[in-house]
Design a protein around this motif. Structure first.
Motif, short mmCIF file in Angstrom:
data_model
loop_
_atom_site.label_atom_id
_atom_site.label_comp_id
_atom_site.label_asym_id
_atom_site.label_seq_id
_atom_site.Cartn_x
_atom_site.Cartn_y
_atom_site.Cartn_z
N GLU A 170 -10.39 -18.30 10.02
CA GLU A 170 -11.33 -17.50 9.24
C GLU A 170 -10.64 -16.47 8.35
O GLU A 170 -11.30 -15.81 7.53
N VAL A 171 -9.32 -16.31 8.51
CA VAL A 171 -8.60 -15.29 7.75
C VAL A 171 -8.60 -15.62 6.27
O VAL A 171 -8.35 -16.76 5.87
N LYS A 172 -8.90 -14.63 5.46
CA LYS A 172 -8.90 -14.80 4.00
C LYS A 172 -7.62 -14.19 3.43
O LYS A 172 -7.32 -13.02 3.69
N TYR A 173 -6.89 -14.97 2.68
CA TYR A 173 -5.62 -14.51 2.12
C TYR A 173 -5.73 -14.11 0.65
O TYR A 173 -4.80 -13.56 0.09
N GLU A 174 -6.88 -14.38 0.06
CA GLU A 174 -7.11 -14.01 -1.33
C GLU A 174 -8.46 -13.32 -1.43
O GLU A 174 -9.36 -13.54 -0.61
N ILE A 175 -8.59 -12.48 -2.44
CA ILE A 175 -9.84 -11.76 -2.68
C ILE A 175 -10.40 -12.17 -4.03
O ILE A 175 -9.73 -12.02 -5.06
N PRO A 176 -11.60 -12.74 -4.05
CA PRO A 176 -12.19 -13.16 -5.33
C PRO A 176 -12.76 -11.97 -6.09
O PRO A 176 -13.33 -11.05 -5.49
N VAL A 177 -12.60 -11.98 -7.40
CA VAL A 177 -13.27 -10.99 -8.25
C VAL A 177 -14.58 -11.64 -8.66
O VAL A 177 -14.60 -12.56 -9.48
#
Length: 199
Positions: A170-177
């Motif tokens: 479930e870990v997110k490595y990127e953050i969407p704009v």
């Protein structure tokens, strides 16, 4: 009102106006500057490639419709909203996106008063960046109110070792704009420098 504030800012450039009071805007430290610099690079590259708008950093005055004068750490104005930009004086209206990086002196204002004011003035996307815990709270405007879209955190090896395989998935490595379709920024690039242990 905005013109009067602008004229005074020519003489006293280092403050914001919150609740009718002048609040001194502290200088950014290197960690703060590096985070904003990297966000500026990623977002600016995207906007240039798409001819989609403009990104600004520290020291650009934002005169919000309801009166406050802010100097957000990072500002995004989409092309269709670019009429709010006065290239000689500042931004007169609500940007599409604002980022604030927490510091000891601004933390409380950024997560309470400023968040409420950005919401009331219609800023579509608001990021609160915590450089100590290396996480970013993303708020999105829906029906005039902010909701917390997600909290994105850069995890270290110790954090990952203590997690189950299901949690790791479930870990997110990127953050969407969210206002910029197709742009996601790796968290490890945002928090590349600063607050590192000195051997």
């Amino acid at each position: 009102m905005a013109t009067e504030i602008f004229n005074e800012r020519l003489l006293y450039p280092s403050y914001e106006i919150i609740g009718g009071k002048k609040i001194m805007a502290p200088a950014a430290n290197p960690t703060h500057g590096s985070i904003i610099g990297r966000l500026y690079m990623f977002i600016g590259t995207y906007l240039d490639a798409k001819n989609a708008g403009y990104v600004f950093v520290d020291d650009v005055d934002v005169y919000l419709p309801q009166g406050p004068l802010f100097k957000p750490d990072l500002i995004v104005v989409l092309k269709e909203n670019s009429s709010i930009i006065d290239w000689n004086k500042g931004i007169f209206g609500a940007p599409d996106m604002v980022v604030e990086v927490l510091s000891y002196s601004t933390r409380k204002r950024d997560i309470t008063i400023k968040k409420d004011i950005y919401e009331a003035n219609g800023v579509k996307e608001y990021w609160i960046v915590d450089p100590w815990s290396k996480n970013i709270d993303v708020y999105l405007l829906r029906d005039g109110k902010y909701f917390l879209d997600d909290v994105y955190a850069l995890l270290d090896e110790y954090d990952l070792l203590s997690m189950t395989d299901a949690d790791k998935a479930e870990v997110k490595y990127e953050i969407p704009v969210k206002i910029l379709d197709g742009l996601s920024i790796p968290l490890k690039n945002i928090f590349k420098w600063g607050y590192q242990n000195v051997e």
